[in-house]
Motif scaffolding. Sequence first.
Motif, PDB file in Angstrom:
ATOM      1  N   PRO A 144       0.853  -1.196   0.000  1.00  0.00           N
ATOM      2  CA  PRO A 144       0.000   0.000   0.000  1.00  0.00           C
ATOM      3  C   PRO A 144       0.892   1.251   0.000  1.00  0.00           C
ATOM      4  N   GLY A 216      -9.587  -0.726   2.947  1.00  0.00           N
ATOM      5  CA  GLY A 216      -8.698  -0.341   1.849  1.00  0.00           C
ATOM      6  C   GLY A 216      -9.223   0.811   1.018  1.00  0.00           C
ATOM      7  N   MET A 223      -3.844   1.162  -2.927  1.00  0.00           N
ATOM      8  CA  MET A 223      -3.604  -0.259  -2.638  1.00  0.00           C
ATOM      9  C   MET A 223      -2.932  -0.935  -3.837  1.00  0.00           C
TER      10      MET A 223
END
Length: 227
Positions: A144, A216, A223
Amino acid sequence: MLCLFSLFLFLLSSRGEDAVPTATTVNENGPLLALTFDDGPYPKVTTHILDVLEKHGVCATFFVLGSRVEGREEVLLRMEALGCEIGNHTFSHADLTRLSAEQCKEEIDKTNAEFERALGHPASVVRPPYGFYNAAVRKNVPYPLVLWTVDTNDWRPRNVAELAGAVVREAEDGCVILMHDQQSSTAQAMDAIIPALVAKGFRFVTVSELIAATDGACKAVKMPGGG
Ligand code: NI
């Protein structure tokens, strides 16, 4: 005499309650906030920040440079002991968009090797220096990529009251605040910022906790494999 002794114990325990952070300082349903500090550690400044975090029982994320780990392992261990997260900010603060795939991977891997040596595990999030990234960086850095929603411009010395006021004013649910554990003005501002944000009901989380809490979908995080 016994009475005096009890009084002494009472005073001692009530003093203790004031000094030690308790669960009441954490608002379980409060808006989420991730404080982040880049480019360190610089032991004097970083230690001051950690002292404030510890006093209020809250956490932050430190995006550490691989080149600054050696000789400062104790500072990193204390971050983790306080529930803070350590993220990867490359080895040499390189603009990843100007590197080959191999150089890009080396910046990340060399830094994670330093974390392995100091902490026993690598970082699971990366902040690209300057926030610079492109499709190649996203492909070559399979983590990420953590950007920010609030930029404090505190990499240069700032007026402490002004800096503190700006952070407290701009904080909102799900925000990622970009700071640097480099200038003493940042550390001094933390003395005002943390209690003010706690009083506003914010729930302090690490970046990984914020990613998990938002599935996310946090706007400051790209991501891996995402669009
Ligand atoms: Ni940086």
